[in-house]
Design an enzyme around this catalytic site. Structure first.
Site, short mmCIF file in Angstrom:
data_model
loop_
_atom_site.label_atom_id
_atom_site.label_comp_id
_atom_site.label_asym_id
_atom_site.label_seq_id
_atom_site.Cartn_x
_atom_site.Cartn_y
_atom_site.Cartn_z
N GLU A 355 10.24 -4.00 7.31
CA GLU A 355 11.65 -3.85 6.94
C GLU A 355 12.56 -4.26 8.10
O GLU A 355 13.67 -4.72 7.88
CB GLU A 355 11.94 -2.41 6.51
CG GLU A 355 13.25 -2.26 5.75
CD GLU A 355 13.42 -0.90 5.11
OE1 GLU A 355 13.20 -0.78 3.89
OE2 GLU A 355 13.78 0.06 5.84
N HIS A 386 -15.98 -0.04 5.76
CA HIS A 386 -16.72 -0.17 4.51
C HIS A 386 -15.84 -0.75 3.41
O HIS A 386 -16.16 -0.62 2.22
CB HIS A 386 -17.28 1.18 4.09
CG HIS A 386 -18.30 1.71 5.06
ND1 HIS A 386 -19.65 1.47 4.93
CD2 HIS A 386 -18.16 2.42 6.21
CE1 HIS A 386 -20.30 2.04 5.93
NE2 HIS A 386 -19.42 2.61 6.73
N LYS A 514 17.62 -3.31 -6.22
CA LYS A 514 18.34 -2.10 -6.64
C LYS A 514 19.52 -2.45 -7.54
O LYS A 514 19.78 -1.77 -8.54
CB LYS A 514 18.83 -1.31 -5.42
CG LYS A 514 17.71 -0.66 -4.61
CD LYS A 514 18.23 0.40 -3.66
CE LYS A 514 19.03 -0.17 -2.53
NZ LYS A 514 19.38 0.85 -1.51
#
EC number: 5.3.1.9
Length: 549
Positions: A355, A386, A514
């Site tokens: 960000e 793993h 947004k």
């Protein structure tokens, strides 16, 4: 801060030429040539942290040229600008002063001709008083019972930092149960509310403006849930506190503004855990431990602001990152903490870095023609071994990695920690030096097998090595050392943004989605077919409406 295109500097041109000389040099060759390589390419901080950057594709000449880049782009001036309260977040006309929040020396820090430290200290004192009342049981809920559970409602910086720190410092936690709600998906808050009792729960609503969609949606749902049991709205004041600056909206919600904890526009969300946003941390581990967290960060701030770039840990790590991202074409960095309590550390700095430096426009307003922020990801070891280490070891992409581990564990159970640390040490060695075909064939001979008969398998067991890593070994994860570690990464991010000529402390990239969501939301209120968007978005919305009917 000066606006200098890094690619136009003589240092960048020198680095490009140097890369041509270095691109085929291996880490193994660098170690073979210099028996003192570890001593030359590692440093300690306060005898609490060892940073080993020797397993990188760098030489002393590489670092010297990278330091020249820092000088030509005036990194020293940028650091001074931030610490002096200059409004370096120019797109929002704001200073950037998370360092003031942990300024334990209490020296004046001036913004707009005003020392901010008295207000910082006043909020800290207010948080101390409030938290001690909650932790001690002196604070009572509406039925006279003490608080047992705290629910932090926030998103982004109002969630990721406090959640990461409370998890990392779980060995220091008190009796209060901590919960975090961020996602606007109702499932998140619904599942948390199943675990708590309205009579003994305190909600912290973390939103500077008290208008953040996700946070306020969750806060109102929590309030509705609470009032179903409590009944009278006056009881809200005993069970909700606000981390905000909007006193009017806080009061209208039913929160006593005496329990509103303020912070300032010079505190960026992803750098806000040191502020009132850290109230959940205080409620989890106590005020004294929070002060230790601040003190560790302040110690790193002093190191960063006063240490010459050649020995400055955040600067060194930042420069090495630029080297890989811009010259080797590495697009990602993995953060791999070998400590289960640190399981949210990579996620926290995924936001912190991406960000901050995920920008394509420079400080002059021009599109850049070089790489800015890397993709950050990671999981705790040994789980990652793993899962995705296969690609790091034998894939076609360069993934520089930071390995982080404590020498002392909080849970000395049997030989668990020795096994964990044996993997920590082994992985960086394996990534650096690999395993040659000759070694694979010799292993077969040692097992009494004929390599010629296993020729079809041999290539798959070869590890090229030459994969770069940093190792950060902490003496122990304490509030102090964690504060220093977080600040180390914060200043690394700042350094890269300063050198790469971008604005690190705004985040306009989160706005468009947004805005469009606010436009789409009313369109979801009925069953009418939508045709106001592109064919893909229309098709998705209309199928959603058909399926929910």
């Amino acid at each position: 801060m000066k606006n200098i295109n890094p690619t136009q500097t003589s240092a960048w041109q020198a680095l490009q030429k140097h890369y041509d000389e270095m691109k085929d040099v291996t880490i193994a060759e660098l170690f073979a040539k210099d028996s003192d390589r570890f001593a030359k390419f590692s440093a300690t901080f306060d005898d609490l942290m060892l940073v080993d950057f020797s397993k990188n594709r760098i030489t002393e000449e590489t670092l010297a040229k990278l330091q020249d880049l820092a000088k030509e782009t005036d990194l020293a001036g940028a650091i001074k600008s931030m610490f002096s309260g200059e409004k370096i977040n120019r797109t929002e006309d704001r200073a950037v002063l998370h360092v003031a929040l942990r300024n334990r020396s209490n020296t004046p820090i001036i913004v707009d001709d005003k020392d901010v430290m008295p207000e910082v200290n006043a909020v800290l004192e207010k948080m101390k008083t409030f938290s001690e009342a909650i932790i001690s049981g002196q604070w009572k809920g509406y039925t006279g019972k003490a608080i047992t559970d705290v629910v932090n409602i926030g998103i982004g910086g109002s969630d990721l930092g406090p959640f990461m720190v409370t998890e990392a410092l779980r060995p220091y936690k008190n009796h209060l149960n901590m919960h975090f709600v961020s996602n606007v998906d109702g499932t998140h808050i619904a599942e948390v509310l199943k675990k708590v009792n309205p009579e003994t729960t305190l909600f912290l609503v973390a939103s500077k403006t008290f208008t953040t969609q996700e946070t306020m949606t969750n806060a109102h749902s929590a309030r509705d849930w609470f009032l179903k049991t409590a009944g009278d709205e006056k009881h809200v004041a005993k069970h909700f506190a606000a981390l905000s600056t909007n006193a009017k909206a806080v009061g209208e919600f039913g929160i006593d503004t005496a329990n509103m904890f303020e912070f300032w526009d010079w505190v960026g969300g992803r750098y806000s855990l040191w502020s009132a946003i850290g109230l959940s941390i205080i409620l989890s581990v106590g005020f004294d431990n929070f002060v230790e967290l601040l003190s560790g960060a302040h110690a790193m701030d002093k190191h960063f602001s006063t240490t010459p770039a050649e020995k400055n840990l955040p600067v060194l790590l930042a420069l090495i990152g630029i080297w890989y991202n811009n010259f080797f074409g590495a697009e990602t960095e993995a953060i791999l903490p070998y400590d289960q309590y640190m399981h949210r550390f990579a996620a926290y700095f995924q936001q912190g870095n991406m960000e901050s430096n995920g920008k394509y426009v420079d400080r002059n307003g021009n599109a850049v023609d070089y790489q800015t922020g890397p993709i950050i990801w990671g999981e705790p070891g040994t789980n990652g071994q793993h899962a995705f280490y296969q690609l790091i070891h034998q894939g076609t992409k360069m993934v520089p990695c930071d390995f982080i581990a404590p020498a002392i564990t909080h849970n000395p159970l049997s030989d668990h920690h020795q096994k964990l640390l044996s993997n920590f040490f082994a992985q960086t060695e394996a990534l650096a030096f690999g395993k040659s075909r000759e070694v694979v064939e010799q292993e077969y001979r040692d097992q009494g097998k004929d390599p010629a008969q296993l020729e079809h398998v041999v290539p798959f067991k070869v590890f090229e090595g030459n994969r770069p890593t940093n190792s950060i070994l902490l003496r122990e994860i304490t509030p102090y050392s964690l504060g220093a570690l977080i600040a180390l990464y914060e200043h690394k991010i700042f350094t890269q943004g300063a050198i790469l000529n971008i604005f690190t402390f705004d985040q306009w990239g989160v706005e468009l989605g947004k805005q469009l969501a606010n436009r789409i939301l009313p369109e979801l209120g009925d069953d009418k077919a939508i045709s106001s968007h592109d064919s893909s978005t229309n098709g998705l919305i209309n199928r959603y409406k058909a399926w929910r009917a």
